[in-house]
Enzyme design. Structure first.
Site, PDB file in Angstrom:
ATOM      1  N   GLN A   1       7.969  -3.312  -6.139  1.00  0.00           N
ATOM      2  CA  GLN A   1       7.242  -2.036  -6.055  1.00  0.00           C
ATOM      3  C   GLN A   1       5.733  -2.237  -6.263  1.00  0.00           C
ATOM      4  OE1 GLN A   1       8.035   0.844  -4.924  1.00  0.00           O
ATOM      5  NE2 GLN A   1      10.188   0.385  -4.603  1.00  0.00           N
ATOM      6  N   SER A   2       5.228  -3.410  -5.906  1.00  0.00           N
ATOM      7  CA  SER A   2       3.801  -3.691  -6.076  1.00  0.00           C
ATOM      8  C   SER A   2       2.932  -2.761  -5.222  1.00  0.00           C
ATOM      9  CB  SER A   2       3.524  -5.140  -5.683  1.00  0.00           C
ATOM     10  OG  SER A   2       2.132  -5.348  -5.523  1.00  0.00           O
ATOM     11  N   ASN A   3       2.032  -2.053  -5.870  1.00  0.00           N
ATOM     12  CA  ASN A   3       1.072  -1.220  -5.140  1.00  0.00           C
ATOM     13  C   ASN A   3       0.069  -2.092  -4.396  1.00  0.00           C
ATOM     14  OD1 ASN A   3       1.884   1.489  -6.093  1.00  0.00           O
ATOM     15  ND2 ASN A   3       1.364   0.630  -8.092  1.00  0.00           N
TER      16      ASN A   3
ATOM     17  N   ALA B   1       0.674  -5.128  -3.104  1.00  0.00           N
ATOM     18  CA  ALA B   1       1.295  -5.686  -1.895  1.00  0.00           C
ATOM     19  C   ALA B   1       1.304  -4.632  -0.787  1.00  0.00           C
ATOM     20  CB  ALA B   1       2.716  -6.157  -2.204  1.00  0.00           C
TER      21      ALA B   1
END
Ligand code: PLP
Length: 336
Positions: free
Chosen positions: A75-77, A79
């Protein structure tokens, strides 16, 4: 005058600063709480990473890279922002994500990663953590063999170049402060890879802003981030030949709000997200901004900010992280 290196104009700037009037009054805080809306830096590309990426992606362009490789949690913002900005700029993007197979649910940030057409390699923590450098090296080598040039962006875009993003944001805050006549005694942000904190800390010094900057860590420890921010600023100083004494800058981190761990939040954080949404129309997320905002309120009540008149919380985004989390459904307010 700060001389900035070139950047791509990708973010919607300046972002507004708003008073959380109802919330401040309802809680009878002695200080007024303000929010810097960096959740409005874009639509799907919104949040804090785009400010750092403006300076990083210009380097990738100058180096004529074909493929951008970056990394982070499922859930990396960061990425997600990189995947979409890569598509916008015509780069191929390859994401190296950390997560268990069950977390690849095609929701929230992961959904936007897929939609952006980025190629995704996902590994569980048991592989990702010990083998990280090997995985990156293998990926780069694979593209190099195919005759493609790669540009690697570190976790959260927190490095010497990315630091410029929030050095510039500090200047924006200063201008807004001068225009409105509101002096912020403290600035508070969530800290997950350290770049926002590093940039703001150097930025307030470079722009002569009389305020105290705090990061509230959502993973690792205060010591880790004090070192990390100093390392990023050292890199910034060398790479851009700056004569600021970065080692003497006060990097302030408030520990104690990580909760059960990175990416996992407890009841009070979810309750606060629900409350702030209903009272102010502001959406925080359980991974970063919800924890940091909760921490800021606890610290305010404990007297950490003394007789501060105005406190500015930097809303670093994270909406899609909330969309990728089903737990919030249990906290929708029904007490009307
Ligand atoms: C990455 C991120 C942060 C943390 O910022 P760093 O510069 O990595 O410390 C805070 N909030 C959100 C929503 C983020 O995506």
């Amino acid at each position: 005058m700060v001389q900035y290196p070139s950047r791509l104009e990708l973010a919607q700037l300046p972002t507004p600063i708003q008073l959380l009037d109802r919330f401040s009054k309802a809680n009878s805080f002695a200080s007024r709480l303000w929010i810097k809306r960096d959740d409005l830096t874009g639509c799907a590309t919104s949040g804090n990473k785009i400010r750092k990426l403006e300076f990083i992606l210009v380097e990738a362009k100058q180096q004529q890279a074909d493929v951008i490789i970056t990394c982070g949690g499922v859930q990396s913002n960061h990425a997600r922002a990189t995947a979409l900005l890569g598509a916008q700029l015509g780069f191929k993007v390859h994401l190296l994500l950390r997560g268990e197979p069950a977390e690849l649910n095609g929701r929230g940030n992961h959904f936007l990663d897929l939609l952006s057409g980025a190629e995704i390699s996902c590994y569980p923590s048991s592989v990702y953590v010990p083998k990280f450098h090997e995985l990156v090296a293998e990926l780069r080598a694979r593209y190099h063999r195919a005759g493609l040039k790669t540009y690697f962006i570190t976790t959260g875009a927190s490095d010497g170049t990315g630091a410029w993003g929030y050095i510039k944001a500090a200047e924006e805050i200063k201008q807004q402060s001068e225009q409105s006549g509101v002096r912020f005694d403290h600035i508070v942000c969530a800290t997950g890879s350290g770049g926002t904190l590093a940039g703001l800390t150097a930025g307030v010094r470079l722009h002569d802003l009389d305020t105290v900057v705090w990061g509230i860590n959502v993973c690792d420890t205060a010591d880790y981030f004090i070192q990390k921010a100093h390392a990023d600023l050292q890199e910034w100083k060398c790479a851009f030949k700056q004569d600021l004494d970065t080692a003497s800058l006060p990097v302030r981190v408030i520990d104690g709000y990580v909760g059960p761990g990175y990416g996992r939040a407890e009841k009070p954080v979810y309750e606060l997200i629900s409350k702030l949404a209903a009272m102010e129309g502001i959406i925080l997320d359980p991974i970063y901004t919800g924890k940091a905002f909760y921490g800021m309120l606890q610290e305010l009540q404990a007297g950490r900010f003394g007789a501060a008149k105005n406190i500015l919380f930097v809303h670093t985004g994270g909406l899609f992280g909330l969309m990728g989390d089903s737990e919030i459904n249990n906290y929708i307010s029904r007490d009307h």
